[in-house]
Design an enzyme around this catalytic site. Sequence first.
Site, PDB file in Angstrom:
ATOM      1  N   CYS A  27      -2.146  -8.906  -0.742  1.00  0.00           N
ATOM      2  CA  CYS A  27      -1.861  -8.971   0.555  1.00  0.00           C
ATOM      3  C   CYS A  27      -1.567 -10.398   1.148  1.00  0.00           C
ATOM      4  CB  CYS A  27      -2.860  -8.099   1.272  1.00  0.00           C
ATOM      5  SG  CYS A  27      -2.455  -6.389   1.253  1.00  0.00           S
ATOM      6  N   ARG A  37      -1.439   1.420  -1.590  1.00  0.00           N
ATOM      7  CA  ARG A  37      -2.195   0.852  -2.446  1.00  0.00           C
ATOM      8  C   ARG A  37      -3.472   1.121  -2.335  1.00  0.00           C
ATOM      9  NH1 ARG A  37      -1.901  -5.252  -1.644  1.00  0.00           N
ATOM     10  NH2 ARG A  37      -3.326  -4.910  -3.148  1.00  0.00           N
ATOM     11  N   ARG A  73      -3.857  -8.445  -6.088  1.00  0.00           N
ATOM     12  CA  ARG A  73      -5.059  -9.237  -6.162  1.00  0.00           C
ATOM     13  C   ARG A  73      -5.810  -9.169  -7.461  1.00  0.00           C
ATOM     14  NH1 ARG A  73      -5.803 -14.627  -5.218  1.00  0.00           N
ATOM     15  NH2 ARG A  73      -7.929 -14.758  -5.021  1.00  0.00           N
ATOM     16  N   ARG A 131      -4.402 -17.925  -1.038  1.00  0.00           N
ATOM     17  CA  ARG A 131      -5.557 -17.024  -1.968  1.00  0.00           C
ATOM     18  C   ARG A 131      -5.785 -17.789  -3.103  1.00  0.00           C
ATOM     19  NH1 ARG A 131      -5.079 -10.703  -0.885  1.00  0.00           N
ATOM     20  NH2 ARG A 131      -7.125 -10.613  -1.600  1.00  0.00           N
ATOM     21  N   ILE A 147      -7.541 -19.713  -6.545  1.00  0.00           N
ATOM     22  CA  ILE A 147      -8.362 -19.246  -7.666  1.00  0.00           C
ATOM     23  C   ILE A 147      -9.316 -20.243  -8.130  1.00  0.00           C
ATOM     24  CG2 ILE A 147      -6.997 -17.380  -8.443  1.00  0.00           C
ATOM     25  CD1 ILE A 147      -5.895 -19.283 -10.318  1.00  0.00           C
ATOM     26  N   ASP A 148      -9.243 -21.614  -7.445  1.00  0.00           N
ATOM     27  CA  ASP A 148      -9.983 -22.625  -7.885  1.00  0.00           C
ATOM     28  C   ASP A 148     -11.552 -22.365  -8.289  1.00  0.00           C
ATOM     29  OD1 ASP A 148     -10.333 -22.214  -4.977  1.00  0.00           O
ATOM     30  OD2 ASP A 148     -11.766 -24.147  -5.043  1.00  0.00           O
ATOM     31  N   ASP A 184     -12.343  -6.645   5.520  1.00  0.00           N
ATOM     32  CA  ASP A 184     -11.163  -5.504   5.495  1.00  0.00           C
ATOM     33  C   ASP A 184     -11.305  -4.501   6.592  1.00  0.00           C
ATOM     34  OD1 ASP A 184     -10.598  -6.897   3.157  1.00  0.00           O
ATOM     35  OD2 ASP A 184     -11.054  -5.569   1.614  1.00  0.00           O
ATOM     36  N   LYS A 211     -11.590   1.499  -4.241  1.00  0.00           N
ATOM     37  CA  LYS A 211     -10.685   1.048  -4.933  1.00  0.00           C
ATOM     38  C   LYS A 211     -10.898  -0.499  -5.320  1.00  0.00           C
ATOM     39  CE  LYS A 211      -7.425  -1.804  -2.924  1.00  0.00           C
ATOM     40  NZ  LYS A 211      -7.225  -3.041  -3.114  1.00  0.00           N
ATOM     41  N   ASN A 212     -11.533  -1.198  -4.743  1.00  0.00           N
ATOM     42  CA  ASN A 212     -11.870  -2.526  -5.102  1.00  0.00           C
ATOM     43  C   ASN A 212     -12.941  -2.556  -6.133  1.00  0.00           C
ATOM     44  OD1 ASN A 212     -10.180  -3.544  -3.270  1.00  0.00           O
ATOM     45  ND2 ASN A 212     -11.570  -4.320  -1.914  1.00  0.00           N
TER      46      ASN A 212
HETATM   47  C1  UD1 Z   1     -11.846  -9.339  -2.104  1.00  0.00           C
HETATM   48  C2  UD1 Z   1     -11.067  -7.854  -1.922  1.00  0.00           C
HETATM   49  C3  UD1 Z   1     -10.483  -8.144  -0.489  1.00  0.00           C
HETATM   50  C4  UD1 Z   1     -11.452  -8.709   0.515  1.00  0.00           C
HETATM   51  C5  UD1 Z   1     -12.001  -9.842   0.006  1.00  0.00           C
HETATM   52  C6  UD1 Z   1     -13.396 -10.470   0.925  1.00  0.00           C
HETATM   53  C7  UD1 Z   1     -10.600  -7.120  -4.002  1.00  0.00           C
HETATM   54  C8  UD1 Z   1      -9.610  -6.522  -4.892  1.00  0.00           C
HETATM   55  N1  UD1 Z   1     -10.317  -7.589  -2.595  1.00  0.00           N
HETATM   56  O1  UD1 Z   1     -10.694 -10.399  -2.350  1.00  0.00           O
HETATM   57  O2  UD1 Z   1      -9.871  -6.806  -0.072  1.00  0.00           O
HETATM   58  O3  UD1 Z   1     -10.766  -9.119   1.687  1.00  0.00           O
HETATM   59  O4  UD1 Z   1     -12.669  -9.771  -1.233  1.00  0.00           O
HETATM   60  O5  UD1 Z   1     -14.243  -9.497   1.089  1.00  0.00           O
HETATM   61  O6  UD1 Z   1     -11.771  -6.768  -4.275  1.00  0.00           O
HETATM   62  N2  UD1 Z   1     -11.672 -18.519  -2.125  1.00  0.00           N
HETATM   63  C9  UD1 Z   1     -11.700 -19.610  -2.653  1.00  0.00           C
HETATM   64  N3  UD1 Z   1     -11.468 -20.098  -4.118  1.00  0.00           N
HETATM   65  C10 UD1 Z   1     -11.411 -18.949  -4.904  1.00  0.00           C
HETATM   66  C11 UD1 Z   1     -11.496 -17.619  -4.315  1.00  0.00           C
HETATM   67  C12 UD1 Z   1     -11.653 -17.465  -3.076  1.00  0.00           C
HETATM   68  O7  UD1 Z   1     -11.550 -20.672  -1.716  1.00  0.00           O
HETATM   69  O8  UD1 Z   1     -11.223 -19.460  -5.972  1.00  0.00           O
HETATM   70  C13 UD1 Z   1     -12.003 -18.054  -0.630  1.00  0.00           C
HETATM   71  C14 UD1 Z   1     -10.551 -17.304  -0.235  1.00  0.00           C
HETATM   72  O9  UD1 Z   1      -9.405 -18.029   0.230  1.00  0.00           O
HETATM   73  C15 UD1 Z   1     -11.317 -16.630   0.950  1.00  0.00           C
HETATM   74  C16 UD1 Z   1     -12.745 -16.545   0.500  1.00  0.00           C
HETATM   75  O10 UD1 Z   1     -12.880 -17.211  -0.709  1.00  0.00           O
HETATM   76  O11 UD1 Z   1     -11.181 -17.529   2.033  1.00  0.00           O
HETATM   77  C17 UD1 Z   1     -12.978 -15.068   0.119  1.00  0.00           C
HETATM   78  O12 UD1 Z   1     -12.178 -14.677  -1.031  1.00  0.00           O
HETATM   79  P1  UD1 Z   1     -12.509 -13.656  -2.156  1.00  0.00           P
HETATM   80  O13 UD1 Z   1     -14.098 -13.013  -1.882  1.00  0.00           O
HETATM   81  O14 UD1 Z   1     -12.552 -14.040  -3.453  1.00  0.00           O
HETATM   82  O15 UD1 Z   1     -11.763 -12.420  -1.959  1.00  0.00           O
HETATM   83  P2  UD1 Z   1     -11.074 -11.721  -3.110  1.00  0.00           P
HETATM   84  O16 UD1 Z   1     -11.849 -11.438  -4.506  1.00  0.00           O
HETATM   85  O17 UD1 Z   1      -9.478 -12.091  -3.407  1.00  0.00           O
END
Ligand code: UD1
Length: 435
Positions: free
Chosen positions: A119, A401, A95, A124, A126-127, A308, A24-25
């Site tokens: 979730c 989902r 997401r 979460r 996006i910086d 996950d 899925k991801n």
């Molecule tokens: C993806 C997966 C999610 C999984 C996660 C970690 C998808 C759709 N989702 O989520 O199921 O739990 O990877 O393996 O693929 N962070 C920042 N700044 C940012 C982005 C992230 O600080 O701009 C932090 C987040 O708060 C978190 C960590 O980085 O603590 C990991 O997040 P990230 O790997 O980005 O997760 P997702 O891609 O959202």
Amino acid sequence: MNDEKMVILGGVRLRGEVKISGAKNSAVAVLVASILVNGKCVIENVPRVSDIYNLIGIIKSLGCEADFVGDDTVEIDCSEIKSYKATGAAVRKIRASSYFMGALLGRLHKASVDLPGGCDFGVRPIDQHLKGFKALGADSDIEYGVVNITADKLVGDTVYMDVVSVGATIDVMLAAVLAEGMTVIESAAKEPHVVDVANFLNSMGANIRGAGTDVIKIRGVKELHGGSFSVIPDQIEAGTFMIAAAATGGDVLVNNIIPKHMESLSAKLEEMGVGIEEFDEAIRVFVKQPELRRCNVKTQPYPGFPTDLQPPMLTLLTKAKGTSIMTENVWENRFQYVSELNRMGAYISLEDSDEAVVEGGSKLVGAPVCAKDLRAGAAMVVAALMADGVTEIYNLKYIDRGYENFEKKLKKLGAQITRRCVNPMPDFLKTAGEK
Ligand code: UD1
């Protein structure tokens, strides 16, 4: 809407074979990445789960053609893309909508995207995505929940990620594929789906090297062409079935997987005394001894133990005699479902927001419980399969989902599981679970 529930009679040992669906991801990222392609993409091994249907709807709303054309095949043609705006309720639900930022920016040099949802397990941010876009020459602002990003032109540069982020790594890769010159992502995420997205883009004419290592190098190309691609198997679905097999004392061949992606889980299961037999594209999980050994688990970015799989794994640890500790190192608030396990008779205390201590060895007992998020929902299913008596699981929209044909696959392994309408809605649900 909480209009359906799963009803599971626990205590059955799972036995047989299960075929794992496409990841899925990975599929969500590959579908959005197709926006960069000037031509038709045929994507195979796409799971039919609600996140995918939502994404297809959003891609169509941009003026692209996208639809399932077979059981697991999606055709997408974004040659005539008309809009740079991905906004609305469907976008806010998932997401993976964050990938519209990188893909629209890369293709049209302009993107307006509703802040992505998904979730709820903490902030979460996006910086890191925005930092990457900025390095390539884009400006961004956030206005009334919508991220607006524009660039006159995108020029490659080096991007140092401050945290290892799957989403930011993929998003910057998407923005960089059609940029001028070379983009280097340092401290890149190494998850299998990061590699899969790079393989997809390369097969459509991109020039990406190093995916799967800390440093990814993307040399911009003028255009991507159409083609076919097959998504990798779902590491998390596979892990959920492996854990369910161990949790029920069963014997299951988990088919159509990449065993290398499962190494951190296989190692932990072996540490607990579970039998693991590896084949080229399958793993057999079988229980050799009645009592499982306790163990400690820490979630980490790949190749570490996947966050996950933390909820189903913590559920399995309730079965192992003694004290086990689960440390969550990726998300700040991912133990919200623990109260549900404790309602089923588990002894889990939260020492900190990142540490759960399990006093294992007592049998879980069926109860009405909520799926608090996607993977917590999977944990409830594992708990229900282990428990004495009947468990009812509500809030199935989360499970739907990300797990394709979950009940059907479990039923084939012998589980006593069914889905029913919720009528009337129980009182405890009116306040729970909706985030
Ligand atoms: C993806 C997966 C999610 C999984 C996660 C970690 C998808 C759709 N989702 O989520 O199921 O739990 O990877 O393996 O693929 N962070 C920042 N700044 C940012 C982005 C992230 O600080 O701009 C932090 C987040 O708060 C978190 C960590 O980085 O603590 C990991 O997040 P990230 O790997 O980005 O997760 P997702 O891609 O959202």
